[in-house]
Design an enzyme around this catalytic site. Structure first.
Site, short mmCIF file in Angstrom:
data_model
loop_
_atom_site.label_atom_id
_atom_site.label_comp_id
_atom_site.label_asym_id
_atom_site.label_seq_id
_atom_site.Cartn_x
_atom_site.Cartn_y
_atom_site.Cartn_z
N GLU A 187 0.83 -1.20 0.00
CA GLU A 187 0.00 0.00 0.00
C GLU A 187 0.87 1.26 0.00
O GLU A 187 0.55 2.25 -0.67
CB GLU A 187 -0.97 -0.03 1.18
N GLU A 194 -3.10 -10.17 3.79
CA GLU A 194 -3.92 -10.07 5.00
C GLU A 194 -5.30 -10.69 4.83
O GLU A 194 -5.93 -11.07 5.81
CB GLU A 194 -4.01 -8.62 5.50
#
Length: 164
Positions: free
Chosen positions: A80, A100
């Site tokens: 990210e 995740e």
């Protein structure tokens, strides 16, 4: 960690304020860009400082080019951060992903918005929902990275920054 987030925020703000700085390269240490957040920190309710999402937005808003020099892995929050950068250079052996989801978590720093904008919805959904790791050469084909190199990614990032 909070220390890494704070260090990135401080470095970016310092670079923005310094007219002699023309571009910023974000890299990791010891051959790894970033494995993302430590999940054990998610249960700490009183964390103060910049959040990962706010940091990624700060990177994205930079008036100076920001290049991610990805070696090893860029996973979860690490990817990210790279998505917030204006350009991404990856070592040929690098791998990227949002693992995740395999823990029942969605990317929390706007990766679910930035990835589809960059790759298109079908490719982004594949990455977001499966948690699979994307090798650098596939990332280049998808448009996730701008260059794949076999040499030093920081030097390649500096070269790219000088071009832009």
């Amino acid at each position: 960690s909070l220390a890494v987030l704070q260090g990135l925020e401080d470095g970016l703000k310092k670079a923005e304020a310094d007219p002699s700085v023309k571009a910023v390269i974000i890299c990791g240490e010891n051959g790894k860009f970033s494995a993302g957040a430590d999940i054990r920190g998610f249960s700490s309710p009183n964390i103060q400082g910049i959040s990962l999402g706010a940091l990624v937005s700060l990177i994205e808003r930079s008036k100076k080019p920001v290049v991610a020099a990805i070696e090893g892995i860029a996973l979860g929050g690490g990817l990210e951060v790279a998505l917030g950068c204006h350009y991404r250079v990856a070592h040929v052996k690098a791998r990227m992903g949002l693992p995740e989801v395999t823990l029942g978590l969605l990317p929390g720093a706007e990766g679910t918005q930035r990835l589809p904008r960059l790759l298109g919805v079908p490719a982004a959904l594949e990455i977001i929902t499966t948690g699979k790791y994307i090798p650098a050469t596939e990332a280049l084909k998808l448009g996730l990275v701008d260059e794949v190199v076999e040499e030093n990614t920081v030097e390649a990032g500096i070269h790219l920054a000088n071009k832009v």
